[in-house]
Write an enzyme that holds these catalytic residues in place. Structure first.
Site, PDB file in Angstrom:
ATOM      1  N   GLY A 161       0.572  -4.405  11.556  1.00 53.70           N
ATOM      2  CA  GLY A 161       0.617  -3.235  10.691  1.00 53.70           C
ATOM      3  C   GLY A 161       0.049  -1.787  11.147  1.00 53.70           C
TER       4      GLY A 161
ATOM      5  N   GLU B 130       0.778   2.848  15.098  1.00 50.44           N
ATOM      6  CA  GLU B 130       0.452   3.685  16.303  1.00 50.44           C
ATOM      7  C   GLU B 130      -0.205   2.973  17.588  1.00 50.44           C
ATOM      8  OE1 GLU B 130      -3.257   3.642  13.615  1.00 50.44           O
ATOM      9  OE2 GLU B 130      -1.089   3.528  13.539  1.00 50.44           O
TER      10      GLU B 130
ATOM     11  N   LYS C  75       0.244 -10.444   7.604  1.00 50.93           N
ATOM     12  CA  LYS C  75       0.732  -8.721   7.823  1.00 50.93           C
ATOM     13  C   LYS C  75      -0.665  -8.411   8.082  1.00 50.93           C
ATOM     14  CE  LYS C  75       2.136  -4.650   5.677  1.00 50.93           C
ATOM     15  NZ  LYS C  75       0.934  -3.634   5.943  1.00 50.93           N
TER      16      LYS C  75
ATOM     17  N   THR D 255       0.728  -1.197   0.033  1.00 52.21           N
ATOM     18  CA  THR D 255      -0.097  -0.045  -0.055  1.00 52.21           C
ATOM     19  C   THR D 255       0.908   1.242  -0.111  1.00 52.21           C
ATOM     20  OG1 THR D 255      -1.840  -1.269   1.375  1.00 52.21           O
ATOM     21  CG2 THR D 255      -1.651   1.199   1.094  1.00 52.21           C
ATOM     22  N   THR D 256       1.817   1.266   0.962  1.00 57.24           N
ATOM     23  CA  THR D 256       2.732   2.377   0.996  1.00 57.24           C
ATOM     24  C   THR D 256       3.542   2.574  -0.386  1.00 57.24           C
ATOM     25  OG1 THR D 256       3.175   2.120   3.165  1.00 57.24           O
ATOM     26  CG2 THR D 256       4.668   3.319   2.269  1.00 57.24           C
TER      27      THR D 256
ATOM     28  N   SER E 131       4.783   1.742   7.504  1.00 58.00           N
ATOM     29  CA  SER E 131       5.355   2.852   6.748  1.00 58.00           C
ATOM     30  C   SER E 131       6.110   3.872   7.432  1.00 58.00           C
ATOM     31  CB  SER E 131       4.192   3.590   6.006  1.00 58.00           C
ATOM     32  OG  SER E 131       3.432   4.250   6.873  1.00 58.00           O
TER      33      SER E 131
ATOM     34  N   TYR F 294      -1.926 -10.715   3.458  1.00 61.50           N
ATOM     35  CA  TYR F 294      -1.845  -9.354   3.738  1.00 61.50           C
ATOM     36  C   TYR F 294      -3.245  -8.973   3.940  1.00 61.50           C
ATOM     37  CZ  TYR F 294      -0.920  -4.091   3.093  1.00 61.50           C
ATOM     38  OH  TYR F 294      -0.890  -2.773   3.305  1.00 61.50           O
TER      39      TYR F 294
ATOM     40  N   SER G   9      -2.894  -5.691   9.164  1.00 62.74           N
ATOM     41  CA  SER G   9      -3.123  -4.101   9.004  1.00 62.74           C
ATOM     42  C   SER G   9      -4.489  -3.671   9.364  1.00 62.74           C
ATOM     43  CB  SER G   9      -2.491  -3.618   7.801  1.00 62.74           C
ATOM     44  OG  SER G   9      -1.125  -3.727   7.649  1.00 62.74           O
TER      45      SER G   9
END
Length: 311
Positions: A202, A205, A177, A55-56, A221, A147, A179
């Site tokens: 993923g 924060e 992964k 995605t990044t 990212s 993912y 996220s």
């Protein structure tokens, strides 16, 4: 001896940077920055593995040909420097995904990951598993990762359901992964995981919460430019110093919370990486928009106030 033995020996752990794709100002891929980019991650941020064309990396805005060229360059330049290069090969098209999976095996990638297709969406875990299985089947010697990023794909199938008996369908399966913000689903993935799998978080924060749930590592990212601090977070957590780990996590949240109030999209994120690293990564590709200059300056100032030792 099993052909998959190397995959077991190379379990993916620690921080994995989800790389940005370098573009020229004209919007073409810029291969010349990949070598310096890898050196920056290794030497300045302490990153030892990368996740490319995700995605990044704006993979869904790239052609299959561009993704092949990029994957090959990342693998070539990372050889002898990075522990692992995982190439994201998922596309809207099953055939394109298979083509990229075969190519990843040919160029010496250390693993492949596949995102769920998001136009015609799989509506059950079994359908999604079938899609993943058919992609994985053309590169059977490569470690395979699912993912999971439901906020982007709109595929709201629990990751834990996707993992049910997945190794019977995909012998090369080596992890997920994850996220997403659903820590219950994440925790059940960790609980169900086999010893040779990697369950990687993923959502940068809230990494500390994921570590408490048993995450084996993280892909994100922000690890392009704050990995040295997040490595300290992980080290503090492993030593049982939760106060220090929490302090670093709160700094991350302060930075990202500030950025989100201004408007934190991929264009802004990429520009922050440029400001911190000095690399020439160029603007994002349409339909993403470049970061307004004032936003970049403001967020970079906030970054340096929170992490002053990187000045």
């Amino acid at each position: 001896m099993s052909v998959m033995a190397p995959a077991v020996d190379k379990k993916l752990t620690g921080l994995v940077a989800a790389t940005f794709t370098p573009f020229t100002l004209q919007g073409e891929i810029n291969l010349s920055e990949i070598g310096p980019y890898i050196d920056y991650l290794k030497e300045k941020q302490g990153v030892n593995s990368i996740f490319v064309n995700g995605t990044t990396g704006e993979s869904m805005s790239l052609s299959v040909a561009e993704r092949k060229i990029l994957a090959e360059e990342w693998c070539q330049k990372a050889k002898g420097k990075m522990d692992q290069v995982v190439v994201q090969v998922g596309c809207m098209s099953l055939k394109d995904s298979q083509e990229l999976a075969r190519h990843a095996a040919q160029i010496g990638a250390d693993g492949i990951a596949v995102i769920a297709p998001s136009f015609f969406k799989p509506d059950t875990a079994d359908v999604l598993r079938s899609f993943l299985e058919v992609v994985a089947s053309v590169a059977p010697t490569l470690p395979f990762y699912y993912y999971h990023i439901p906020a982007v794909t709109g595929v709201n199938v629990l990751a834990r359901d996707v993992l049910e008996d997945i190794e019977k369908r995909i012998p090369s399966f080596r992890g997920v992964k994850f996220s997403g913000s659903d820590l219950m689903d994440f925790g059940q993935c960790v609980s169900y995981s086999q010893s040779h799998w990697s369950v990687l978080y993923g959502m940068d924060e809230q990494l500390l919460a994921a570590l408490a749930m048993g995450a084996h590592g993280a892909v994100g990212s922000t690890y392009n430019y704050v990995a040295r601090h997040v490595n300290e977070l992980i080290s503090a957590f492993e030593k049982g110093d939760i106060v220090q780990a929490r302090t670093i996590q709160f700094k991350m949240q302060e930075l990202l919370g500030y950025a989100k109030k201004i408007g934190f999209d991929l264009g802004v994120n990429k520009q922050l990486m440029i400001e911190v690293s000095g690399l020439c990564l160029g603007p994002p590709r349409l339909p993403l928009m470049p970061c307004p200059h004032a936003h970049a300056v403001s967020i970079a100032q906030k970054y340096h106030s929170i992490f002053p030792e990187l000045n």
